[in-house]
Write a protein that holds these residues in place. Structure first.
Motif, PDB file in Angstrom:
ATOM      1  N   LYS A 116      85.122 -23.574 -19.058  1.00 17.03           N
ATOM      2  CA  LYS A 116      84.679 -23.260 -17.606  1.00 17.03           C
ATOM      3  C   LYS A 116      83.356 -24.352 -17.289  1.00 17.03           C
ATOM      4  N   GLN A 117      83.863 -25.573 -16.689  1.00 23.86           N
ATOM      5  CA  GLN A 117      82.868 -26.526 -16.640  1.00 23.86           C
ATOM      6  C   GLN A 117      81.935 -26.276 -15.783  1.00 23.86           C
ATOM      7  N   HIS A 118      82.130 -25.553 -14.592  1.00 24.41           N
ATOM      8  CA  HIS A 118      80.981 -25.172 -13.786  1.00 24.41           C
ATOM      9  C   HIS A 118      80.007 -24.188 -14.299  1.00 24.41           C
ATOM     10  N   GLU A 119      80.559 -23.316 -14.857  1.00 26.29           N
ATOM     11  CA  GLU A 119      79.567 -22.269 -15.662  1.00 26.29           C
ATOM     12  C   GLU A 119      78.518 -22.927 -16.600  1.00 26.29           C
ATOM     13  N   VAL A 120      79.236 -23.766 -17.337  1.00 21.87           N
ATOM     14  CA  VAL A 120      78.731 -24.617 -18.360  1.00 21.87           C
ATOM     15  C   VAL A 120      77.368 -25.286 -17.948  1.00 21.87           C
ATOM     16  N   LEU A 121      77.446 -25.836 -16.889  1.00 21.27           N
ATOM     17  CA  LEU A 121      76.311 -26.747 -16.130  1.00 21.27           C
ATOM     18  C   LEU A 121      75.524 -25.689 -15.409  1.00 21.27           C
ATOM     19  N   THR A 122      75.924 -24.789 -14.709  1.00 24.21           N
ATOM     20  CA  THR A 122      74.992 -23.770 -14.020  1.00 24.21           C
ATOM     21  C   THR A 122      73.952 -23.157 -15.248  1.00 24.21           C
ATOM     22  N   THR A 123      74.982 -22.865 -16.206  1.00 22.46           N
ATOM     23  CA  THR A 123      74.070 -21.970 -17.135  1.00 22.46           C
ATOM     24  C   THR A 123      73.056 -22.780 -18.197  1.00 22.46           C
ATOM     25  N   SER A 124      73.401 -23.688 -18.203  1.00 21.83           N
ATOM     26  CA  SER A 124      72.571 -24.939 -18.840  1.00 21.83           C
ATOM     27  C   SER A 124      71.349 -25.240 -18.095  1.00 21.83           C
ATOM     28  N   LYS A 125      71.375 -25.290 -16.945  1.00 23.35           N
ATOM     29  CA  LYS A 125      70.382 -25.287 -15.881  1.00 23.35           C
ATOM     30  C   LYS A 125      69.451 -24.311 -15.687  1.00 23.35           C
ATOM     31  N   SER A 126      69.900 -22.905 -15.801  1.00 23.79           N
ATOM     32  CA  SER A 126      69.241 -21.836 -16.089  1.00 23.79           C
ATOM     33  C   SER A 126      68.622 -21.666 -17.312  1.00 23.79           C
ATOM     34  N   ILE A 127      69.230 -22.225 -18.472  1.00 27.06           N
ATOM     35  CA  ILE A 127      68.376 -22.048 -19.676  1.00 27.06           C
ATOM     36  C   ILE A 127      67.085 -22.914 -19.409  1.00 27.06           C
ATOM     37  N   VAL A 128      67.289 -24.175 -19.167  1.00 29.12           N
ATOM     38  CA  VAL A 128      66.180 -25.107 -18.889  1.00 29.12           C
ATOM     39  C   VAL A 128      65.069 -24.339 -17.941  1.00 29.12           C
ATOM     40  N   THR A 129      65.494 -23.906 -16.986  1.00 27.31           N
ATOM     41  CA  THR A 129      64.402 -23.275 -15.969  1.00 27.31           C
ATOM     42  C   THR A 129      63.784 -22.158 -16.743  1.00 27.31           C
ATOM     43  N   GLU A 130      64.420 -21.200 -17.485  1.00 25.75           N
ATOM     44  CA  GLU A 130      63.881 -20.197 -18.375  1.00 25.75           C
ATOM     45  C   GLU A 130      63.031 -20.564 -19.564  1.00 25.75           C
ATOM     46  N   SER A 131      63.287 -21.792 -19.966  1.00 26.46           N
ATOM     47  CA  SER A 131      62.561 -22.395 -20.912  1.00 26.46           C
ATOM     48  C   SER A 131      61.354 -22.875 -20.516  1.00 26.46           C
ATOM     49  N   HIS A 132      61.083 -23.451 -19.506  1.00 23.75           N
ATOM     50  CA  HIS A 132      60.090 -23.846 -18.902  1.00 23.75           C
ATOM     51  C   HIS A 132      59.043 -22.668 -18.486  1.00 23.75           C
ATOM     52  N   GLU A 133      59.851 -21.553 -17.999  1.00 25.57           N
ATOM     53  CA  GLU A 133      59.019 -20.552 -17.688  1.00 25.57           C
ATOM     54  C   GLU A 133      58.348 -19.901 -19.138  1.00 25.57           C
ATOM     55  N   VAL A 134      59.027 -19.967 -20.269  1.00 27.20           N
ATOM     56  CA  VAL A 134      58.433 -19.468 -21.472  1.00 27.20           C
ATOM     57  C   VAL A 134      57.323 -20.205 -21.608  1.00 27.20           C
ATOM     58  N   ALA A 135      57.466 -21.578 -21.581  1.00 25.69           N
ATOM     59  CA  ALA A 135      56.164 -22.550 -21.954  1.00 25.69           C
ATOM     60  C   ALA A 135      54.907 -22.501 -21.105  1.00 25.69           C
ATOM     61  N   ARG A 136      55.304 -22.144 -19.708  1.00 21.53           N
ATOM     62  CA  ARG A 136      54.199 -21.674 -18.918  1.00 21.53           C
ATOM     63  C   ARG A 136      53.517 -20.602 -19.060  1.00 21.53           C
ATOM     64  N   LEU A 137      54.247 -19.529 -19.204  1.00 18.82           N
ATOM     65  CA  LEU A 137      53.624 -18.273 -19.629  1.00 18.82           C
ATOM     66  C   LEU A 137      52.966 -18.382 -21.103  1.00 18.82           C
ATOM     67  N   ALA A 138      53.417 -18.965 -22.030  1.00 20.56           N
ATOM     68  CA  ALA A 138      52.687 -18.914 -23.442  1.00 20.56           C
ATOM     69  C   ALA A 138      51.508 -20.079 -23.265  1.00 20.56           C
ATOM     70  N   LYS A 139      51.362 -21.216 -22.418  1.00 17.55           N
ATOM     71  CA  LYS A 139      50.547 -21.941 -22.326  1.00 17.55           C
ATOM     72  C   LYS A 139      49.376 -21.353 -21.733  1.00 17.55           C
ATOM     73  N   LYS A 140      49.591 -20.476 -20.748  1.00 17.29           N
ATOM     74  CA  LYS A 140      48.558 -19.937 -19.743  1.00 17.29           C
ATOM     75  C   LYS A 140      47.871 -18.672 -21.012  1.00 17.29           C
ATOM     76  N   LEU A 141      48.741 -18.204 -21.822  1.00 18.49           N
ATOM     77  CA  LEU A 141      48.083 -17.222 -22.670  1.00 18.49           C
ATOM     78  C   LEU A 141      47.155 -17.977 -23.669  1.00 18.49           C
ATOM     79  N   ALA A 142      47.564 -19.004 -24.194  1.00 16.29           N
ATOM     80  CA  ALA A 142      46.900 -19.919 -25.244  1.00 16.29           C
ATOM     81  C   ALA A 142      45.605 -20.206 -24.564  1.00 16.29           C
TER      82      ALA A 142
END
Length: 202
Positions: A81-107
């Motif tokens: 499922k090519q389209h799902e692969v690409l959209t899911t990977s984009k979602s993973i990138v977005t969520e990973s940036h959110e984890v980093a943002r929240l953790a940096k704020k906490l730090a």
């Protein structure tokens, strides 16, 4: 109520089960297959953080969403499922940036220099690794659905993708651990900031 502990435990278990279903964590109930190394990396992250409650803890909540997304990415790749692969990977990138943002704020709220530095260091790895994930899934996604034996280039790209998924899941797990340590330090000085609750039921 003489059985209040049992009753409370049952309510907590039921609540957590609903949260797991709504969060898509039931994807980890299936038996992992040997040809799904990316799913196994997602499962490793899930196992590492599943005992933390995501209620009132957005870092844990986002990390759990990332584990589910990575497991879905594995399924989509196995079903071409090519389209799902690409959209899911984009979602993973977005969520990973959110984890980093929240953790940096906490730090930046933590007065312990060692804990603060450690948390910031693990956060710094995430943007680079997630960026590589997006690039690798784009390369791999373009070849999905094409028949024929996999070329050496395809195998190399897949090996790199698996290694990247492993690095990202480990980094997210490290962020959760470091964030928990920072929160404990902040809590001892200023009171609760983020709730870190283990899901134990007496």
């Amino acid at each position: 109520m003489p059985d209040w502990k049992d009753t409370t435990a049952k309510i907590l278990r039921a609540t957590e089960q609903v949260e797991s279903v709504l969060g898509g964590e039931t994807i980890f109930k299936k038996q992992p297959e040997p040809n799904q190394p990316i799913y196994n990396e997602a499962l490793n992250l899930h196992v590492a953080i599943r005992d933390w409650s995501s209620r009132d803890n957005e870092i844990v909540a986002v990390a759990k969403r990332m584990a589910v997304l990575m497991a879905k990415l594995s399924d989509y790749m196995n079903t071409d499922k090519q389209h799902e692969v690409l959209t899911t990977s984009k979602s993973i990138v977005t969520e990973s940036h959110e984890v980093a943002r929240l953790a940096k704020k906490l730090a930046h709220e933590c007065s312990d220099h060692r804990i603060k530095t450690n948390l910031l260091q693990v956060c710094e790895r995430i943007p680079t690794i997630s960026g590589q994930l997006k690039m690798l899934t784009t390369v791999k996604g373009s070849s999905l659905g094409q028949r024929g034996a996999a070329s050496p280039e395809d195998k190399e790209a897949m090996d790199m993708l698996v290694g990247n998924a492993q690095s990202l899941m480990i980094s997210i797990s490290d962020v959760v651990k470091a964030a928990a340590s920072a929160s404990v330090k902040i809590m001892s000085q200023r009171g609760p900031r983020i709730k870190w609750v283990r899901k134990t039921y007496y």
